[in-house]
Design a protein around this motif. Sequence first.
Motif, short mmCIF file in Angstrom:
data_model
loop_
_atom_site.label_atom_id
_atom_site.label_comp_id
_atom_site.label_asym_id
_atom_site.label_seq_id
_atom_site.Cartn_x
_atom_site.Cartn_y
_atom_site.Cartn_z
N LYS A 20 0.83 -1.20 0.00
CA LYS A 20 0.00 0.00 0.00
C LYS A 20 0.87 1.26 0.00
O LYS A 20 1.72 1.44 0.88
N ALA A 21 0.66 2.12 -0.97
CA ALA A 21 1.40 3.38 -1.05
C ALA A 21 0.84 4.36 -0.02
O ALA A 21 -0.35 4.35 0.28
N THR A 22 1.71 5.20 0.54
CA THR A 22 1.26 6.20 1.50
C THR A 22 0.80 7.46 0.77
O THR A 22 1.12 7.68 -0.41
N LEU A 23 0.06 8.29 1.50
CA LEU A 23 -0.39 9.55 0.91
C LEU A 23 0.79 10.43 0.53
O LEU A 23 0.77 11.11 -0.51
N HIS A 24 1.84 10.40 1.37
CA HIS A 24 3.01 11.24 1.10
C HIS A 24 3.78 10.76 -0.13
O HIS A 24 4.32 11.58 -0.89
N GLU A 25 3.84 9.46 -0.33
CA GLU A 25 4.52 8.93 -1.51
C GLU A 25 3.80 9.36 -2.79
O GLU A 25 4.43 9.77 -3.77
N LEU A 26 2.49 9.28 -2.78
CA LEU A 26 1.71 9.69 -3.95
C LEU A 26 1.75 11.20 -4.13
O LEU A 26 1.73 11.70 -5.26
N ALA A 27 1.79 11.94 -3.01
CA ALA A 27 1.88 13.39 -3.10
C ALA A 27 3.17 13.81 -3.79
O ALA A 27 3.19 14.71 -4.63
N ALA A 28 4.27 13.14 -3.45
CA ALA A 28 5.56 13.44 -4.08
C ALA A 28 5.55 13.07 -5.56
O ALA A 28 6.12 13.79 -6.40
#
Length: 284
Positions: free
Chosen positions: A250-258
């Motif tokens: 599962k990808a984190t919100l911060h990873e997708l934000a970056a």
Amino acid sequence: MGTSLRPIEMLAPVGNLEGYIHAVNSIPVLTAEEERELAERYHQEEDLYAARQLVMAHLRFVVHIAKSYSGYGLSQADLVQEGNIGLMKAVKRFNPEYGVRLVSFAVHWIKAEIHEFILRNWRIVKVATTKAQRKLFFNLRSAKKKLAWLTNDEANAVAADLGVEAKVVREMESRLAGQDTPFDAATDDDDDKAYQAPANFLEDRRADPAVMLENENWEEDSSSRLHEALTQLDERSKDIIRKRWLGEEKATLHELAAEYGVSAERIRQLEKNAMKKVKNMLAA
């Protein structure tokens, strides 16, 4: 911060319970400032490392609470493990702005999980289902450690203390005194007794071709409807749903934000809107 992280495997008190207790007691207790910093990091940034440190530093309190439920004939390790689940739920919901220490906030969640475990496992047949019955169960169970069968005066006194009728106390007392009937035949039963075991009277429908076909069709239909719903999303929303919910990791919100060059809050909003659209299309 001076807090050291211990292996996450300690969350499961398997094997040597005494060794587990010694290990969690060696984990330093957090100061109020350390606890608040970790809670803010998890609450505001979804820092799982901070959440893990909060959990590890409070495992000793779970052990202390679990020991008070040792009179139910259940494994102490199981009670501790259920309490740990409650602790993790409390950490997830804890907001540092509440103005209280985590241990005070978590007591309710720890006890709630232990209570549920006891009520599920103490008897095959549930002894308490409503909130009032559960309160009566634990209070009466505590009183019965010092009393035999209650006299009329004692039953009336317990009823008055708990705000219920005396007949309700009598009913719960009979449930506490009841014995479970073995589900399977005892190993030393002869053929004349073994067939009477409840296990021999249950129908096993797992190999029923109709049931198997129905389950297979349901899974295929659900998968097809989900795939169709995803095709209705824009590429960014589709990618967010896949990486947040459908991937092995599962990808984190911060990873997708970056990745997309936006804030974590924007990713959360896109995810929420996409999930709402998918649910509406599945329900149609």
